[in-house]
Scaffold this motif. Sequence first.
Motif, short mmCIF file in Angstrom:
data_model
loop_
_atom_site.label_atom_id
_atom_site.label_comp_id
_atom_site.label_asym_id
_atom_site.label_seq_id
_atom_site.Cartn_x
_atom_site.Cartn_y
_atom_site.Cartn_z
N ARG A 358 -28.26 -22.11 -31.07
CA ARG A 358 -28.98 -23.37 -30.96
C ARG A 358 -29.94 -23.55 -32.14
NH1 ARG A 358 -32.00 -25.44 -25.45
NH2 ARG A 358 -32.55 -27.52 -26.18
N SER A 359 -29.98 -24.79 -32.69
CA SER A 359 -30.77 -25.06 -33.89
C SER A 359 -32.27 -24.87 -33.63
CB SER A 359 -30.52 -26.49 -34.37
OG SER A 359 -29.17 -26.68 -34.69
N VAL A 360 -32.97 -24.53 -34.68
CA VAL A 360 -34.43 -24.42 -34.63
C VAL A 360 -35.01 -25.81 -34.38
CG1 VAL A 360 -36.51 -23.77 -35.92
CG2 VAL A 360 -34.39 -22.45 -36.19
N LYS A 361 -36.05 -25.89 -33.56
CA LYS A 361 -36.65 -27.19 -33.24
C LYS A 361 -37.48 -27.72 -34.39
CE LYS A 361 -37.05 -26.61 -28.19
NZ LYS A 361 -38.00 -26.63 -27.04
N TRP A 362 -37.55 -29.04 -34.46
CA TRP A 362 -38.46 -29.71 -35.38
C TRP A 362 -39.90 -29.57 -34.85
CZ3 TRP A 362 -37.95 -32.07 -40.05
CH2 TRP A 362 -39.02 -32.88 -40.49
N PRO A 363 -40.92 -29.36 -35.67
CA PRO A 363 -40.91 -29.42 -37.14
C PRO A 363 -40.65 -28.09 -37.84
CG PRO A 363 -43.16 -29.34 -36.36
CD PRO A 363 -42.30 -29.33 -35.12
N LYS A 364 -40.49 -27.01 -37.05
CA LYS A 364 -40.22 -25.71 -37.69
C LYS A 364 -38.94 -25.74 -38.50
CE LYS A 364 -42.71 -22.80 -34.35
NZ LYS A 364 -42.59 -21.69 -33.37
N SER A 365 -37.98 -26.56 -38.06
CA SER A 365 -36.68 -26.60 -38.74
C SER A 365 -36.79 -27.14 -40.17
CB SER A 365 -35.70 -27.46 -37.93
OG SER A 365 -36.16 -28.80 -37.84
N ARG A 366 -37.84 -27.88 -40.46
CA ARG A 366 -38.01 -28.37 -41.84
C ARG A 366 -38.17 -27.21 -42.81
NH1 ARG A 366 -43.18 -31.95 -43.32
NH2 ARG A 366 -44.12 -29.87 -43.25
N ASP A 367 -38.72 -26.11 -42.30
CA ASP A 367 -39.02 -24.96 -43.16
C ASP A 367 -38.01 -23.83 -43.04
OD1 ASP A 367 -41.35 -26.32 -43.91
OD2 ASP A 367 -42.46 -25.48 -42.21
N LYS A 368 -37.28 -23.75 -41.92
CA LYS A 368 -36.30 -22.68 -41.79
C LYS A 368 -35.22 -23.05 -40.79
CE LYS A 368 -38.80 -20.09 -38.17
NZ LYS A 368 -39.40 -18.79 -37.82
N ILE A 369 -34.02 -22.53 -41.02
CA ILE A 369 -32.89 -22.72 -40.11
C ILE A 369 -32.18 -21.38 -39.97
CG2 ILE A 369 -32.59 -25.15 -40.75
CD1 ILE A 369 -30.20 -24.28 -42.48
N TRP A 370 -31.34 -21.27 -38.94
CA TRP A 370 -30.56 -20.05 -38.75
C TRP A 370 -29.50 -19.94 -39.85
CZ3 TRP A 370 -32.73 -16.76 -35.70
CH2 TRP A 370 -33.42 -17.17 -34.56
N TYR A 371 -29.44 -18.78 -40.45
CA TYR A 371 -28.45 -18.58 -41.51
C TYR A 371 -27.03 -18.78 -41.00
CZ TYR A 371 -25.18 -16.01 -44.45
OH TYR A 371 -24.09 -15.65 -45.19
N TYR A 372 -26.73 -18.25 -39.83
CA TYR A 372 -25.36 -18.29 -39.33
C TYR A 372 -24.92 -19.69 -38.91
CZ TYR A 372 -25.01 -13.24 -39.53
OH TYR A 372 -24.97 -11.93 -39.99
N ASN A 373 -25.86 -20.63 -38.76
CA ASN A 373 -25.46 -22.01 -38.47
C ASN A 373 -24.91 -22.71 -39.70
OD1 ASN A 373 -26.50 -21.39 -36.00
ND2 ASN A 373 -27.81 -23.19 -35.82
N VAL A 374 -25.41 -22.35 -40.87
CA VAL A 374 -24.89 -22.87 -42.14
C VAL A 374 -24.78 -21.68 -43.10
CG1 VAL A 374 -25.14 -24.63 -43.92
CG2 VAL A 374 -26.22 -24.97 -41.69
N PRO A 375 -23.78 -20.84 -42.92
CA PRO A 375 -23.73 -19.56 -43.64
C PRO A 375 -23.28 -19.70 -45.09
CG PRO A 375 -21.83 -19.78 -42.21
CD PRO A 375 -22.67 -21.00 -41.98
N HIS A 376 -24.10 -20.37 -45.89
CA HIS A 376 -23.79 -20.56 -47.31
C HIS A 376 -24.99 -20.10 -48.15
CE1 HIS A 376 -20.22 -22.76 -46.14
NE2 HIS A 376 -20.96 -23.63 -45.45
N THR A 377 -24.74 -19.29 -49.11
CA THR A 377 -25.82 -18.73 -49.93
C THR A 377 -25.76 -19.15 -51.39
OG1 THR A 377 -24.50 -16.74 -50.39
CG2 THR A 377 -25.95 -16.69 -48.46
N LYS A 378 -24.70 -19.85 -51.77
CA LYS A 378 -24.54 -20.19 -53.19
C LYS A 378 -25.70 -21.05 -53.68
CE LYS A 378 -21.36 -22.35 -56.46
NZ LYS A 378 -20.04 -23.02 -56.63
N LEU A 379 -26.14 -22.01 -52.88
CA LEU A 379 -27.22 -22.89 -53.30
C LEU A 379 -28.52 -22.11 -53.47
CD1 LEU A 379 -27.48 -25.90 -53.92
CD2 LEU A 379 -28.36 -26.24 -51.61
#
Length: 834
Positions: A358-379
């Motif tokens: 489950r996604s991190v709630k706003w407003p904390k989500s503005r600063d961090k999200i779960w890596y495995y929800n969007v598992p991309h590191t290239k950016l």
Amino acid sequence: MATGKYSRVDGRKSSSYCSIATIVVFVIFCLVGIWMFMSSSIVPVKNSEFLSMETGNEVKQTLSKSDSKQFDDTSGDLSGAETRDDGSSQSSKELGITNEDNLLDNLVVESNNEEKESQNSAEKNLEENHANESFDEKTESESGQKMVDEDDGKDRETNSRDRESNLETGEAENEGGEMKNKLHTESEESSGENGSESVESGKNYGVDGTADKLKHVGKEANLTEEKNGKNQDEHLELSADHNIVESKENNQASNEILPAGAQSEILTETTTQNGAWSTQAVESQNEKKSQQSSTSSKNNDHHWKLCKSTAGPDYIPCLDNWQVIRKLPSTMHYEHRERHCPDEAPTCLVPLPEGYKRSVKWPKSRDKIWYYNVPHTKLAEVKGHQNWVKVTGEYLTFPGGGTQFVNGALHYINFIQESVPEIAWGKRTRVVLDVGCGVASFGGYLFERNVLAMSFAPKDEHEAQVQFALERGIPAILNVMGTKRLPFPSSVFDLVHCARCRVPWHVEGGKLLFELNRVLRPGGYFVWSATPVYRKGPEDVGIWQEMSRLTKSMCWELVVVKKDKLNNVGAAIYRKPTSNDCYNKRSRNAPPLCEESDDPNAAWDVPLQACMHKVPVDSTKRGSLWPAQWPERLEKPPYWLNSQVGVYGKAAQSDLTADYSHWKKVVSQSYLSGMGIDWSSVRNVMDTKAIYGGFAAALKDLKVWVMNVVPIDSPDTLPIIYERGLFGMYHDWCESFNTYPRTYDVVHADHLFSSIKKRCKLVAVIAEVDRILRPEGKLIIRDNLETISEVESMAKSLQWEIRMIYSKDNEGLLCVRKTFWRPTEEEPIKSAIV
């Protein structure tokens, strides 16, 4: 009379009987008939009077005390206006219901008397039955069950006496069979969509004192329903009939769904123009259609499969059509990033990333999200030094920086307003378009200034940048400045922003900049923060010179060029003209003005043109005046809605006001408190058929943002939405939406599905909703009952949780919650496999 209990005395007996015995039996039979005639004609009158004095709630309480199962008495709380004026029909309906209820004593008494008569002589029964009435009433429940179990002969006798009763009391029902059919009809109506259960099945349902049908289903309600003996998976909901009936609520709960002041409004606006009241014939016909549709949908549950594509969990059907992309003759204008939808919309489900939670709630989500929800590191590897995104343990963190604002977006936002104070974030400037948004930190921090930013970028240009933005709870869509117009009306954005957005504005005569000119409001600002503004290399100097010539020929005013010393960047801020004077004074028509026949609002799949549209100067036309400041513009009808007729048939300004009033009541009295939605966990909301944006406006005090979608086959009201300080886009719901999977917490569909299924398969639309909805996200549907039934059936096949069902007349409301369930069988998508 029941053949199983009585001998038939009709003159056809065997000649072996003596004549005296024959006479005695005949006399006894006559006496019994007279007594039966008297009892059946008196008792129903008494009970009919009793029913007329009972309210729906009193009936419910009475039946609850009897500890017996009941039918739904939908006529209990009808107002005088809603009650049919056919008294015979109403009385017959009441009588039909009480064949299964234990409210009317007369039928139970008759059943008990029949049993007594089968054991004693006729003369004795005449004396004993009156003495035993009190005892019989104590055993009604058992007798009622016996009555249901009697064979057909006994039913014929009961029906015969019912006819006599109706004649004596002035009732209009002529046939006992008709009474039984009415009983079945009432049973079907009370159980919502269940037309297959018969009266004799013994599965009776709770009485509701209202004419409405309401259901709230949570974990507790699910546990209650499971007591019916149906062992199903905890993710699956019980059938629609049980869902509707077993969790019915009283009038107060009903009023929360459609508040008293809004009930007639919603019916008028979304259904018919035939007045507030329907007829029994129409209601019955609609119910039959609903039941047939329900039966059909239940018999055709969709077999879901998992989409197998190269993009895997990030599959976007109209942007991952490699079958078409590989055949494109050119990609010079980013054609490969534009929409190329498959011939047939997919009906499979996109898989979840491994480890998704489950996604991190706003407003904390503005600063961090779960890596495995969007598992991309290239950016993070490419842009980490610019504070775009970093990998921090099991999180991806966002320091709030960007290419042009390494030291934070807030400082950069303040820098822009200091450069041009007239911008006035959150007052004059409310709706912004952010081109080439990156991870959308600019738009994310603009929320602190009461500004909405529509951010967009192409897919894969920077790996998952828009997906990062949406996972953070920041508005963003996938789009590209290519060969097509942006999916927005003309003259709607208060400000357009480009911070190193990598768009070559100056090439091909400025065609791409003309598109910004189309969507920018007259008097609005274009903020261009890019290296040609502040660097002196040969290439940058050349681009600056080209942009200077182009913007001057477009009559854009260069308001200021300002340097941000902290970030060591600069910005050029331009202003679009508010009149056509400059255009008329140009020595040559270059760039050319568009033809009068060119509609600047036509934006869906329309090729770009190298021309500019004139500025509207008529004070009655949209774009000639700046909207009221925020937040006044939200509630104030636009000045240009003067003599127009609104979507719902009223004068447009009155239409808008009524729509807003309606949605405020529905949201405050139903959505926020009556559906069991934890709005603190909701951030990204989509209204799939927004009309005036009333739903979004009603949510203005919550920490959410709403993507208002105006379908291409609906009235073009999107300019009104922007004028109110909200935003949205056009879309064809027969195709996939330009967003990543799992990006919205709530999807709202007000009469979308019933209209869209005329053009495309509903199952494909539901598959698309599943794609964009996050696990544990909610889908709220308002539509006709036939469509509600279809969607409910598909939702159950998806193993979604049915949270609430409500129905009134032929209108319904359904709230479902998506689960983490995914099928195991795969379906290869040939067009999406590289």
